[in-house]
Write an enzyme that holds these catalytic residues in place. Sequence first.
Site, PDB file in Angstrom:
ATOM      1  N   THR A 110     -12.430  41.406  16.148  1.00 23.06           N
ATOM      2  CA  THR A 110     -11.988  40.035  15.878  1.00 23.06           C
ATOM      3  C   THR A 110     -12.805  39.543  14.688  1.00 23.06           C
ATOM      4  OG1 THR A 110     -11.356  39.595  18.160  1.00 23.06           O
ATOM      5  CG2 THR A 110     -11.844  37.688  16.772  1.00 23.06           C
ATOM      6  N   LYS A 185      -4.821  36.164  16.689  1.00 25.02           N
ATOM      7  CA  LYS A 185      -5.944  36.144  17.627  1.00 25.02           C
ATOM      8  C   LYS A 185      -6.599  34.767  17.642  1.00 25.02           C
ATOM      9  CE  LYS A 185      -9.109  37.602  20.509  1.00 25.02           C
ATOM     10  NZ  LYS A 185      -9.970  38.768  20.304  1.00 25.02           N
ATOM     11  N   LYS A 253     -18.461  32.926  18.235  1.00 24.89           N
ATOM     12  CA  LYS A 253     -18.151  33.623  16.978  1.00 24.89           C
ATOM     13  C   LYS A 253     -16.674  33.475  16.649  1.00 24.89           C
ATOM     14  CE  LYS A 253     -17.046  37.850  16.683  1.00 24.89           C
ATOM     15  NZ  LYS A 253     -15.820  38.682  16.495  1.00 24.89           N
TER      16      LYS A 253
END
Length: 300
Positions: A110, A185, A253
């Site tokens: 990711t 995502k 994050k």
Amino acid sequence: MSSINAKPYESAPAARTAFLGLGVMGLPMAGHLAQAGHTVTVYNRSPGKAAAWVAEFGGTSAPTPADAARDADIVFCCVGNDDDLRGVTLGPDGAFAGMKQGAIFVDHTTASADVARELSAAAEALGLKFIDAPVSGGQAGAQNGMLTVMCGGDAAAFDTVKPVAMAFARAFTRLGESGAGQLAKMVNQIAIAGLVQGLAEAIAFGQKAGLDMKQVLDVIGKGAAQSWQMDNRGVTMVDDKFDFGFAVDWMRKDLGLVLDEARRNGARVPVTALVDQFYADVQAMGGNRWDTSSLIRRLK
């Protein structure tokens, strides 16, 4: 005890693959590739993990990403962030230096949409293909071979990769050109952030009201409030247990990537920004490695 659970593998022609990064996601993903009959060479920054993977699944390990990628048709990768991804792809020891013409690099990290576009262009210049392919489903999804994979990049390369990647996926979908997988995502993480905060508030409210919240969750889970988070994390939130899957540090994050992209594209994400700060509160409580459902700890 195996680090992956048995999965019925659909027949796909055996491919020569590499897998870079054997963390909690990458290790079982690579294991499913091996058990589905593909040739797998692994690389990990800590060589001990690579040696342990080979002992469990066979295959081989390599000392650098370039060495791992040398004979592969498809190189899979799952590392920590943009800088880690550049570290395993670029430079004389990076995978791109070792990959043969026409090989495909599939990144399950990711990361930002910008780094996906950057590395796609770098790959193209070398006669390689790059697919950004972040995953959803957490550690359990990786162990069970049931990840949802969101992809961006060349359509023909995607079609080549898909039957191989289904060894660890239940859905593997192309959503557009380079960067589209990473943007999808981000959509996923926005939806989860608000949902988990809502579930945390609902459970905390019910507990303050004196309700049997396991019974309440069982009832409302059969109605419009039902969600994966309620089904899989509701009871553990009631039990104050947070040692499952996706850690708060990782979510922060990811939400940082979301907020950066929102500033760039002008999207308004006020609830996401607020929940990101709530996760900062959880980190301040020492919950860096608690799973994301630990938002409820702020409310007690």
